[in-house]
Motif scaffolding. Sequence first.
Motif, PDB file in Angstrom:
ATOM      1  N   ILE A  14      44.807  36.905  24.045  1.00  0.00           N
ATOM      2  CA  ILE A  14      44.693  35.468  23.818  1.00  0.00           C
ATOM      3  C   ILE A  14      45.598  34.672  24.762  1.00  0.00           C
ATOM      4  CG2 ILE A  14      43.960  35.729  21.427  1.00  0.00           C
ATOM      5  CD1 ILE A  14      46.828  34.957  20.591  1.00  0.00           C
ATOM      6  N   LEU A  15      46.441  35.375  25.515  1.00  0.00           N
ATOM      7  CA  LEU A  15      47.309  34.706  26.488  1.00  0.00           C
ATOM      8  C   LEU A  15      46.497  34.314  27.721  1.00  0.00           C
ATOM      9  CD1 LEU A  15      50.426  37.064  26.436  1.00  0.00           C
ATOM     10  CD2 LEU A  15      50.277  34.751  25.498  1.00  0.00           C
ATOM     11  N   PRO A  16      46.896  33.240  28.388  1.00  0.00           N
ATOM     12  CA  PRO A  16      46.244  32.919  29.664  1.00  0.00           C
ATOM     13  C   PRO A  16      46.469  34.060  30.668  1.00  0.00           C
ATOM     14  CG  PRO A  16      47.620  31.093  28.917  1.00  0.00           C
ATOM     15  CD  PRO A  16      47.892  32.256  28.011  1.00  0.00           C
ATOM     16  N   THR A  17      45.507  34.279  31.516  1.00  0.00           N
ATOM     17  CA  THR A  17      45.575  35.362  32.502  1.00  0.00           C
ATOM     18  C   THR A  17      46.834  35.267  33.351  1.00  0.00           C
ATOM     19  OG1 THR A  17      43.173  35.483  32.566  1.00  0.00           O
ATOM     20  CG2 THR A  17      44.346  36.462  34.411  1.00  0.00           C
ATOM     21  N   GLU A  18      47.256  34.068  33.709  1.00  0.00           N
ATOM     22  CA  GLU A  18      48.455  33.895  34.539  1.00  0.00           C
ATOM     23  C   GLU A  18      49.697  34.459  33.849  1.00  0.00           C
ATOM     24  OE1 GLU A  18      46.356  31.377  33.687  1.00  0.00           O
ATOM     25  OE2 GLU A  18      45.301  31.173  35.596  1.00  0.00           O
ATOM     26  N   ILE A  19      49.781  34.306  32.526  1.00  0.00           N
ATOM     27  CA  ILE A  19      50.922  34.843  31.762  1.00  0.00           C
ATOM     28  C   ILE A  19      50.847  36.368  31.722  1.00  0.00           C
ATOM     29  CG2 ILE A  19      52.076  34.900  29.514  1.00  0.00           C
ATOM     30  CD1 ILE A  19      52.336  32.211  30.962  1.00  0.00           C
ATOM     31  N   VAL A  20      49.661  36.907  31.509  1.00  0.00           N
ATOM     32  CA  VAL A  20      49.489  38.368  31.497  1.00  0.00           C
ATOM     33  C   VAL A  20      49.892  38.944  32.854  1.00  0.00           C
ATOM     34  CG1 VAL A  20      47.837  40.259  31.235  1.00  0.00           C
ATOM     35  CG2 VAL A  20      47.690  38.255  29.734  1.00  0.00           C
ATOM     36  N   ILE A  21      49.509  38.290  33.933  1.00  0.00           N
ATOM     37  CA  ILE A  21      49.883  38.749  35.278  1.00  0.00           C
ATOM     38  C   ILE A  21      51.395  38.766  35.436  1.00  0.00           C
ATOM     39  CG2 ILE A  21      49.855  38.106  37.732  1.00  0.00           C
ATOM     40  CD1 ILE A  21      46.934  37.146  37.252  1.00  0.00           C
ATOM     41  N   GLU A  22      52.068  37.732  34.974  1.00  0.00           N
ATOM     42  CA  GLU A  22      53.539  37.697  35.062  1.00  0.00           C
ATOM     43  C   GLU A  22      54.167  38.829  34.256  1.00  0.00           C
ATOM     44  OE1 GLU A  22      55.522  35.904  37.064  1.00  0.00           O
ATOM     45  OE2 GLU A  22      53.645  35.187  37.928  1.00  0.00           O
ATOM     46  N   ILE A  23      53.614  39.128  33.097  1.00  0.00           N
ATOM     47  CA  ILE A  23      54.114  40.250  32.282  1.00  0.00           C
ATOM     48  C   ILE A  23      53.900  41.557  33.033  1.00  0.00           C
ATOM     49  CG2 ILE A  23      53.738  41.558  30.160  1.00  0.00           C
ATOM     50  CD1 ILE A  23      53.069  38.802  28.832  1.00  0.00           C
ATOM     51  N   PHE A  24      52.735  41.724  33.638  1.00  0.00           N
ATOM     52  CA  PHE A  24      52.451  42.926  34.414  1.00  0.00           C
ATOM     53  C   PHE A  24      53.448  43.082  35.559  1.00  0.00           C
ATOM     54  CE2 PHE A  24      47.589  43.431  33.508  1.00  0.00           C
ATOM     55  CZ  PHE A  24      47.867  43.617  32.164  1.00  0.00           C
ATOM     56  N   ILE A  25      53.734  42.008  36.262  1.00  0.00           N
ATOM     57  CA  ILE A  25      54.664  42.062  37.391  1.00  0.00           C
ATOM     58  C   ILE A  25      56.063  42.440  36.914  1.00  0.00           C
ATOM     59  CG2 ILE A  25      55.814  40.638  39.147  1.00  0.00           C
ATOM     60  CD1 ILE A  25      53.044  39.251  39.524  1.00  0.00           C
ATOM     61  N   LEU A  26      56.462  41.942  35.744  1.00  0.00           N
ATOM     62  CA  LEU A  26      57.771  42.291  35.186  1.00  0.00           C
ATOM     63  C   LEU A  26      57.835  43.751  34.733  1.00  0.00           C
ATOM     64  CD1 LEU A  26      58.544  39.035  33.178  1.00  0.00           C
ATOM     65  CD2 LEU A  26      59.641  39.834  35.289  1.00  0.00           C
ATOM     66  N   PHE A  27      56.692  44.363  34.508  1.00  0.00           N
ATOM     67  CA  PHE A  27      56.613  45.779  34.138  1.00  0.00           C
ATOM     68  C   PHE A  27      57.026  46.679  35.298  1.00  0.00           C
ATOM     69  CE2 PHE A  27      53.754  49.555  34.177  1.00  0.00           C
ATOM     70  CZ  PHE A  27      54.247  50.211  33.044  1.00  0.00           C
ATOM     71  N   LEU A  28      56.866  46.200  36.523  1.00  0.00           N
ATOM     72  CA  LEU A  28      57.137  46.996  37.719  1.00  0.00           C
ATOM     73  C   LEU A  28      58.566  46.796  38.213  1.00  0.00           C
ATOM     74  CD1 LEU A  28      53.869  46.204  39.677  1.00  0.00           C
ATOM     75  CD2 LEU A  28      54.349  48.179  38.235  1.00  0.00           C
ATOM     76  N   PRO A  29      59.059  47.718  39.047  1.00  0.00           N
ATOM     77  CA  PRO A  29      60.357  47.488  39.691  1.00  0.00           C
ATOM     78  C   PRO A  29      60.294  46.216  40.541  1.00  0.00           C
ATOM     79  CG  PRO A  29      59.564  49.721  40.123  1.00  0.00           C
ATOM     80  CD  PRO A  29      58.454  48.987  39.451  1.00  0.00           C
ATOM     81  N   VAL A  30      61.426  45.579  40.722  1.00  0.00           N
ATOM     82  CA  VAL A  30      61.491  44.363  41.523  1.00  0.00           C
ATOM     83  C   VAL A  30      61.144  44.706  42.974  1.00  0.00           C
ATOM     84  CG1 VAL A  30      63.012  42.520  42.354  1.00  0.00           C
ATOM     85  CG2 VAL A  30      63.207  43.337  40.004  1.00  0.00           C
ATOM     86  N   TYR A  31      60.216  43.940  43.545  1.00  0.00           N
ATOM     87  CA  TYR A  31      59.823  44.126  44.941  1.00  0.00           C
ATOM     88  C   TYR A  31      61.048  43.932  45.826  1.00  0.00           C
ATOM     89  CZ  TYR A  31      57.163  43.424  49.252  1.00  0.00           C
ATOM     90  OH  TYR A  31      56.656  43.543  50.523  1.00  0.00           O
ATOM     91  N   PRO A  32      61.314  44.792  46.778  1.00  0.00           N
ATOM     92  CA  PRO A  32      60.453  45.751  47.452  1.00  0.00           C
ATOM     93  C   PRO A  32      60.537  47.184  46.910  1.00  0.00           C
ATOM     94  CG  PRO A  32      62.426  45.508  48.745  1.00  0.00           C
ATOM     95  CD  PRO A  32      62.559  44.586  47.550  1.00  0.00           C
ATOM     96  N   PHE A  33      61.198  47.412  45.777  1.00  0.00           N
ATOM     97  CA  PHE A  33      61.261  48.770  45.233  1.00  0.00           C
ATOM     98  C   PHE A  33      59.874  49.200  44.777  1.00  0.00           C
ATOM     99  CE2 PHE A  33      65.577  47.138  44.747  1.00  0.00           C
ATOM    100  CZ  PHE A  33      66.255  48.107  45.462  1.00  0.00           C
TER     101      PHE A  33
END
Length: 147
Positions: free
Chosen positions: A13-32
């Motif tokens: 039910i979240l906007p796609t943009e929020i889900v994308i931000e959550i996904f990005i936070l799931f990963l190591p901080v770029y460039p790792f």
Amino acid sequence: MADSPSSFSPTLILPTEIVIEIFILFLPVYPFCPPLGGLGSPTLLTQICRDWLEIALATPNLWRAISVDTHWTVFSRQVARAEIWLQRSQPLPLSLRFGPSTPFTPPFFVAAIIPHQYLHLHLVDRTQLAALRDGPTPLLRRLDLFS
């Protein structure tokens, strides 16, 4: 008729943009670089549900840091995965890491990595170094070369 359990997922039910931000936070901080598979990999996000699969595949930021560090036994499988990540990351610059256990830096990567930002490479073949030296690298921020 009861609703399916997935219809109650808060992320749907979240906007796609929020889900994308959550996904990005799931990963190591770029460039790792995250692993190519398993826990901590964006591929894990594609296995949760169809909505997450579609969002993850349409989000180049999830695929822009690639690490290949393996032995011959699984090398070709990791290179195949890395090629897919390379396609999914378009048009973003990448962070690429080839570790000391990598048998060689695949030729398609040598041509593909020149325009990217962060490179950590263990080069076996001196011609690969020439390809890096001779190509334009306008976005390069860091280059670590090991032999």
